[in-house]
Design a protein around this motif. Structure first.
Motif, PDB file in Angstrom:
ATOM      1  N   ASP A 478       0.839  -1.207   0.000  1.00  0.00           N
ATOM      2  CA  ASP A 478       0.000   0.000   0.000  1.00  0.00           C
ATOM      3  C   ASP A 478       0.874   1.258   0.000  1.00  0.00           C
ATOM      4  OD1 ASP A 478      -2.279  -1.492  -0.011  1.00  0.00           O
ATOM      5  OD2 ASP A 478      -2.663  -1.320   2.149  1.00  0.00           O
ATOM      6  N   GLU A 479       1.909   1.227   0.828  1.00  0.00           N
ATOM      7  CA  GLU A 479       2.842   2.351   0.882  1.00  0.00           C
ATOM      8  C   GLU A 479       3.563   2.507  -0.454  1.00  0.00           C
ATOM      9  OE1 GLU A 479       4.806   5.351   3.450  1.00  0.00           O
ATOM     10  OE2 GLU A 479       2.928   4.236   3.469  1.00  0.00           O
ATOM     11  N   ALA A 480       3.955   1.385  -1.038  1.00  0.00           N
ATOM     12  CA  ALA A 480       4.633   1.420  -2.330  1.00  0.00           C
ATOM     13  C   ALA A 480       3.734   2.012  -3.409  1.00  0.00           C
ATOM     14  CB  ALA A 480       5.080   0.014  -2.728  1.00  0.00           C
ATOM     15  N   THR A 481       2.429   1.692  -3.352  1.00  0.00           N
ATOM     16  CA  THR A 481       1.491   2.230  -4.338  1.00  0.00           C
ATOM     17  C   THR A 481       1.440   3.747  -4.270  1.00  0.00           C
ATOM     18  OG1 THR A 481       0.143   0.215  -4.240  1.00  0.00           O
ATOM     19  CG2 THR A 481      -0.914   2.218  -5.093  1.00  0.00           C
ATOM     20  N   HIS A 482       1.392   4.263  -3.047  1.00  0.00           N
ATOM     21  CA  HIS A 482       1.378   5.724  -2.877  1.00  0.00           C
ATOM     22  C   HIS A 482       2.621   6.354  -3.479  1.00  0.00           C
ATOM     23  CE1 HIS A 482       1.354   9.682  -0.990  1.00  0.00           C
ATOM     24  NE2 HIS A 482       2.546   9.404  -0.484  1.00  0.00           N
ATOM     25  N   TRP A 483       3.792   5.817  -3.157  1.00  0.00           N
ATOM     26  CA  TRP A 483       5.034   6.425  -3.609  1.00  0.00           C
ATOM     27  C   TRP A 483       5.296   6.166  -5.092  1.00  0.00           C
ATOM     28  CZ3 TRP A 483       6.666  10.302  -1.197  1.00  0.00           C
ATOM     29  CH2 TRP A 483       6.524  10.400   0.196  1.00  0.00           C
ATOM     30  N   CYS A 484       4.730   5.082  -5.617  1.00  0.00           N
ATOM     31  CA  CYS A 484       4.837   4.820  -7.058  1.00  0.00           C
ATOM     32  C   CYS A 484       4.089   5.901  -7.830  1.00  0.00           C
ATOM     33  CB  CYS A 484       4.272   3.440  -7.380  1.00  0.00           C
ATOM     34  SG  CYS A 484       4.304   3.038  -9.146  1.00  0.00           S
ATOM     35  N   GLN A 485       2.888   6.250  -7.360  1.00  0.00           N
ATOM     36  CA  GLN A 485       2.122   7.306  -8.026  1.00  0.00           C
ATOM     37  C   GLN A 485       2.836   8.640  -7.895  1.00  0.00           C
ATOM     38  OE1 GLN A 485      -0.816   6.880  -9.919  1.00  0.00           O
ATOM     39  NE2 GLN A 485      -0.076   8.916 -10.535  1.00  0.00           N
ATOM     40  N   TRP A 486       3.375   8.907  -6.708  1.00  0.00           N
ATOM     41  CA  TRP A 486       4.137  10.153  -6.504  1.00  0.00           C
ATOM     42  C   TRP A 486       5.302  10.214  -7.490  1.00  0.00           C
ATOM     43  CZ3 TRP A 486       9.138  11.483  -5.638  1.00  0.00           C
ATOM     44  CH2 TRP A 486       9.409  12.779  -5.165  1.00  0.00           C
ATOM     45  N   THR A 487       6.011   9.108  -7.644  1.00  0.00           N
ATOM     46  CA  THR A 487       7.179   9.058  -8.531  1.00  0.00           C
ATOM     47  C   THR A 487       6.786   9.313  -9.974  1.00  0.00           C
ATOM     48  OG1 THR A 487       8.333   7.518  -7.049  1.00  0.00           O
ATOM     49  CG2 THR A 487       9.054   7.582  -9.354  1.00  0.00           C
ATOM     50  N   GLN A 488       5.680   8.715 -10.407  1.00  0.00           N
ATOM     51  CA  GLN A 488       5.232   8.943 -11.786  1.00  0.00           C
ATOM     52  C   GLN A 488       4.836  10.404 -11.994  1.00  0.00           C
ATOM     53  OE1 GLN A 488       2.773   5.672 -13.713  1.00  0.00           O
ATOM     54  NE2 GLN A 488       2.611   5.053 -11.570  1.00  0.00           N
ATOM     55  N   THR A 501       8.610   3.462 -18.199  1.00  0.00           N
ATOM     56  CA  THR A 501       7.782   2.289 -18.493  1.00  0.00           C
ATOM     57  C   THR A 501       7.698   1.375 -17.283  1.00  0.00           C
ATOM     58  OG1 THR A 501       8.411   2.382 -20.840  1.00  0.00           O
ATOM     59  CG2 THR A 501       7.499   0.301 -20.038  1.00  0.00           C
ATOM     60  N   PHE A 502       8.810   1.214 -16.578  1.00  0.00           N
ATOM     61  CA  PHE A 502       8.805   0.368 -15.382  1.00  0.00           C
ATOM     62  C   PHE A 502       7.797   0.872 -14.352  1.00  0.00           C
ATOM     63  CE2 PHE A 502      10.242  -0.221 -10.998  1.00  0.00           C
ATOM     64  CZ  PHE A 502      10.241  -1.603 -10.907  1.00  0.00           C
ATOM     65  N   TYR A 503       7.790   2.164 -14.101  1.00  0.00           N
ATOM     66  CA  TYR A 503       6.892   2.684 -13.064  1.00  0.00           C
ATOM     67  C   TYR A 503       5.432   2.677 -13.507  1.00  0.00           C
ATOM     68  CZ  TYR A 503      10.421   3.735  -9.632  1.00  0.00           C
ATOM     69  OH  TYR A 503      11.396   3.595  -8.683  1.00  0.00           O
ATOM     70  N   ARG A 504       5.171   2.857 -14.791  1.00  0.00           N
ATOM     71  CA  ARG A 504       3.791   2.702 -15.262  1.00  0.00           C
ATOM     72  C   ARG A 504       3.325   1.264 -15.064  1.00  0.00           C
ATOM     73  NH1 ARG A 504       5.436   6.073 -19.643  1.00  0.00           N
ATOM     74  NH2 ARG A 504       5.675   4.239 -20.998  1.00  0.00           N
ATOM     75  N   CYS A 505       4.198   0.343 -15.424  1.00  0.00           N
ATOM     76  CA  CYS A 505       3.884  -1.072 -15.252  1.00  0.00           C
ATOM     77  C   CYS A 505       3.730  -1.412 -13.765  1.00  0.00           C
ATOM     78  CB  CYS A 505       4.975  -1.929 -15.889  1.00  0.00           C
ATOM     79  SG  CYS A 505       4.753  -3.712 -15.685  1.00  0.00           S
ATOM     80  N   LEU A 506       4.635  -0.885 -12.953  1.00  0.00           N
ATOM     81  CA  LEU A 506       4.584  -1.166 -11.512  1.00  0.00           C
ATOM     82  C   LEU A 506       3.280  -0.665 -10.902  1.00  0.00           C
ATOM     83  CD1 LEU A 506       5.993  -2.161  -8.918  1.00  0.00           C
ATOM     84  CD2 LEU A 506       6.968   0.150  -8.707  1.00  0.00           C
ATOM     85  N   GLY A 507       2.865   0.555 -11.284  1.00  0.00           N
ATOM     86  CA  GLY A 507       1.635   1.112 -10.733  1.00  0.00           C
ATOM     87  C   GLY A 507       0.429   0.248 -11.055  1.00  0.00           C
ATOM     88  N   GLN A 508       0.309  -0.165 -12.327  1.00  0.00           N
ATOM     89  CA  GLN A 508      -0.800  -1.023 -12.708  1.00  0.00           C
ATOM     90  C   GLN A 508      -0.699  -2.393 -12.054  1.00  0.00           C
ATOM     91  OE1 GLN A 508      -3.527  -0.324 -14.640  1.00  0.00           O
ATOM     92  NE2 GLN A 508      -2.845   1.811 -14.602  1.00  0.00           N
ATOM     93  N   SER A 509       0.505  -2.908 -11.928  1.00  0.00           N
ATOM     94  CA  SER A 509       0.698  -4.235 -11.322  1.00  0.00           C
ATOM     95  C   SER A 509       0.342  -4.227  -9.845  1.00  0.00           C
ATOM     96  CB  SER A 509       2.147  -4.682 -11.515  1.00  0.00           C
ATOM     97  OG  SER A 509       2.469  -4.781 -12.888  1.00  0.00           O
ATOM     98  N   LEU A 510       0.680  -3.146  -9.146  1.00  0.00           N
ATOM     99  CA  LEU A 510       0.323  -3.050  -7.728  1.00  0.00           C
ATOM    100  C   LEU A 510      -1.195  -3.046  -7.550  1.00  0.00           C
ATOM    101  CD1 LEU A 510       2.998  -0.442  -6.594  1.00  0.00           C
ATOM    102  CD2 LEU A 510       2.721  -2.736  -5.619  1.00  0.00           C
ATOM    103  N   SER A 511      -1.895  -2.350  -8.435  1.00  0.00           N
ATOM    104  CA  SER A 511      -3.363  -2.357  -8.380  1.00  0.00           C
ATOM    105  C   SER A 511      -3.900  -3.761  -8.645  1.00  0.00           C
ATOM    106  CB  SER A 511      -3.941  -1.383  -9.411  1.00  0.00           C
ATOM    107  OG  SER A 511      -3.553  -0.054  -9.116  1.00  0.00           O
TER     108      SER A 511
END
Length: 585
Positions: A478-488, A501-511
């Motif tokens: 959950d914390e990673a999801t927040h910071w992933c969106q912040w990073t993007q 591309t990695f962070y876009r993929c990571l954000g969708q993958s976390l969801s």
């Protein structure tokens, strides 16, 4: 043929030849990387070290030779004062060497009670830098050595009103003054005149902007005395940029000029300032500064004038003006009823007379001036500190935003990519990072004092992104999801295509992984077609905990993994040899 220009004690050809010769003798291979001549009588050049592109300067002038001499002089000022290395840790070998900055530096042990040691600073600077008694000795350890066990490294300056030698911590110099007040020249008085002029330029500029002062225009008849400047201004206006030329001397007291360019295409404006005891030189510098490093197509990046004078006077806005002049200015600058009468000032004389005149203004203000002289590279250079006038950042930053605040984190953060900790270990690291209170937007390389290579993960890594990677390693999705969106949101414009591309993929993958009603494996083929198989594999491995710290290479603290940093250290080694030879140590 020799070309002499006002305010210089040698012909341009002589200066250029001498500067080039000295640089070659010191082992520097300098190239002219780019030239600009957007309007008549306005030239600028970007020069850099072929072996270390992080060492570069820009020069400006009314002619090609004047611009090159300016750039080379600035190169010497930044080599002589170590400015090229002000933001970087120089490694343990230099930290333990007989001297870190200069052979005449002095080290003061850090007392156990944290009080500032005796012999450091004088009464005036102690009161200025620590008015509330909040500054502790450990805050003054310099970033370049990071050697708290050795103590506080201080450099000798001479206070001009009483001739007293005062030791000022390198930490204070690097944190508050940046490049302001540095100069190099053909003679000491020429360089000192330029250094003091720069202090006045930026002090008066800040005052005019912060106080929303209205300035008197320079009469057309006065502008006409200088045909080259007049032609440059006329060309800009012909190209669609209205120009205001102002006397910024505040009633004839300070040798400062202001020129403002308006851009009707997007409703913005840009204020340029210049200073020198000679009116002509100050005026010319202001106009050439206006276009230094800029073509006519690069004049659309500034801000519109503002009516909110509190916002204009904000410290962050003033700092922005120092960095790239893109800050706000008040509409009040343009009022038809100025706050001062036009003064047709001119304090021309020999460079010695001009220096004494400028210094006399500081004495009248009862404002101490501290000067350090450097001649170890065969060209005179100086650094001038005027506490309260030449500071770029406020003294409170020594407590609140000191550049050594990340030094204790350097080794641990660089080791993270190769670490084999447990999720609990990374959770503890993340909590400690949170507790430290670093600004999430801070670049980690700047926090640690490292020169990271462009195109690498370390170059764009910010504290917020590091929190994302730590949360992933800790299994805190959950914390990673927040910071992933912040990073993007925050880094999209600076990431490489691969990292974005990695962070876009990571954000969708976390969801996807957070939704217990869905089986991730059934979505994998579509993910791989959209993001690529290797990116999906990396993102999912980070979520599952089998991979950590995407795109970061570990370093053991030697900084051997950072090519740019090694280039800087090799360059610094050349300077250290020159200092040893000059001081005979």
């Amino acid at each position: 043929m020799q070309t002499f220009i006002p305010g210089k004690d040698a012909a341009l050809e002589e200066s250029i030849s001498r500067f080039h010769t000295k640089l070659r003798q010191l082992g520097f291979d300098i190239e002219e990387a780019s030239w600009l001549n957007p309007v008549p009588h306005v030239w600028s050049v970007h020069i850099r070290d072929k072996e270390c592109p992080l060492c570069f300067t820009n020069g400006k002038g009314a002619s090609k030779k004047a611009a090159l001499a300016s750039a080379l002089g600035e190169y010497f000022e930044r080599l002589s004062t170590n400015y090229f290395f002000a933001d970087f840790y120089l490694g343990q070998e230099i930290a333990d060497a007989p001297f870190v900055h200069y052979p005449d530096e002095q080290w003061f042990p850090v007392p156990e009670d944290g009080e500032l040691p005796d012999g450091l600073l004088d009464d005036y600077t102690r009161d200025f830098y620590d008015p509330e008694g909040e500054l502790s000795a450990d805050m003054l350890v310099d970033l370049q050595s990071g050697n708290a066990e050795r103590g506080i490294c201080a450099l000798p300056f001479v206070r001009q009103d009483n001739g007293q030698q005062v030791f000022i911590p390198m930490n204070i110099v690097g944190n508050l003054y940046v490049s302001n007040g540095m100069s190099a020249g053909n003679t000491p008085t020429e360089a000192r005149t330029q250094g003091l002029s720069e202090v006045f330029e930026r002090h008066v500029k800040n005052r005019i902007i912060a106080e929303a002062l209205s300035l008197p225009e320079i009469p057309a008849g006065v502008v006409a005395r200088y045909p080259g400047i007049q032609e440059a201004i006329a060309t800009l206006e012909h190209e669609g940029f209205p120009i205001y030329c102002y006397d910024a001397s505040l009633g004839g007291r300070y040798p400062v000029i202001c020129v403002v360019l308006l851009n009707p295409a997007n409703g913005t404006c840009f204020a340029s300032f210049g200073a020198h005891p000679r009116f002509e030189v100050a005026f010319e510098r202001t106009v050439t500064e206006l276009l230094q490093g800029r073509g006519l197509k690069d004049l659309d990046v500034f801000a519109p004038p503002a009516f909110d004078n509190d916002e204009v006077a904000d410290q962050h806005n003033l700092e922005t003006h120092f960095i790239d002049s893109s800050g706000l200015i008040s509409w009040d600058l343009f009022k038809t009823e100025p706050d001062f009468e036009f003064a047709d000032w001119n304090f021309a004389g020999s460079t010695e007379q001009e220096f004494n005149h400028l210094l006399g203004i500081f004495h009248e203000l009862e404002q101490p001036v501290y000067i350090a002289d450097y001649q170890h590279l065969g060209v005179y250079a100086c650094r001038i500190l005027v506490p309260g006038m030449s500071d770029i950042y406020p003294a409170e930053d020594l407590v609140l935003a000191n550049n050594n605040m990340g030094a204790g984190w350097r080794e641990a953060v660089l080791a993270l990519p190769a670490s084999e900790g447990s999720p609990a270990d990374y959770a503890e690291f993340l909590q400690s990072l949170e507790d430290e209170g670093f600004d999430d937007q801070t670049r980690v390389r700047e926090l640690l004092g490292i020169a990271a290579d462009k195109g690498t993960g370390w170059h764009t890594l910010r504290v917020g992104e590091l929190k994302c990677l730590l949360a992933l390693a800790a299994g805190q999705l959950d914390e990673a999801t927040h910071w992933c969106q912040w990073t993007q949101d925050f880094n999209a414009s600076v990431f490489s295509t691969e990292r974005s591309t990695f962070y876009r993929c990571l954000g969708q993958s976390l969801s996807l992984f957070a939704d217990e009603s869905r089986d991730p494996t059934t979505y994998r083929p579509a993910f791989e077609r959209l993001y690529g198989a290797s990116t999906v594999a990396a993102a999912w491995a980070h979520i599952e905990g089998s991979q950590r710290f995407y795109g970061l290479v570990a370093d053991d603290g030697s900084l051997s993994q950072f090519k740019s940093h090694q280039q800087l250290l090799a360059t610094y080694a050349k300077l250290q040899r020159a200092k040893q030879a000059h001081w005979g140590v």
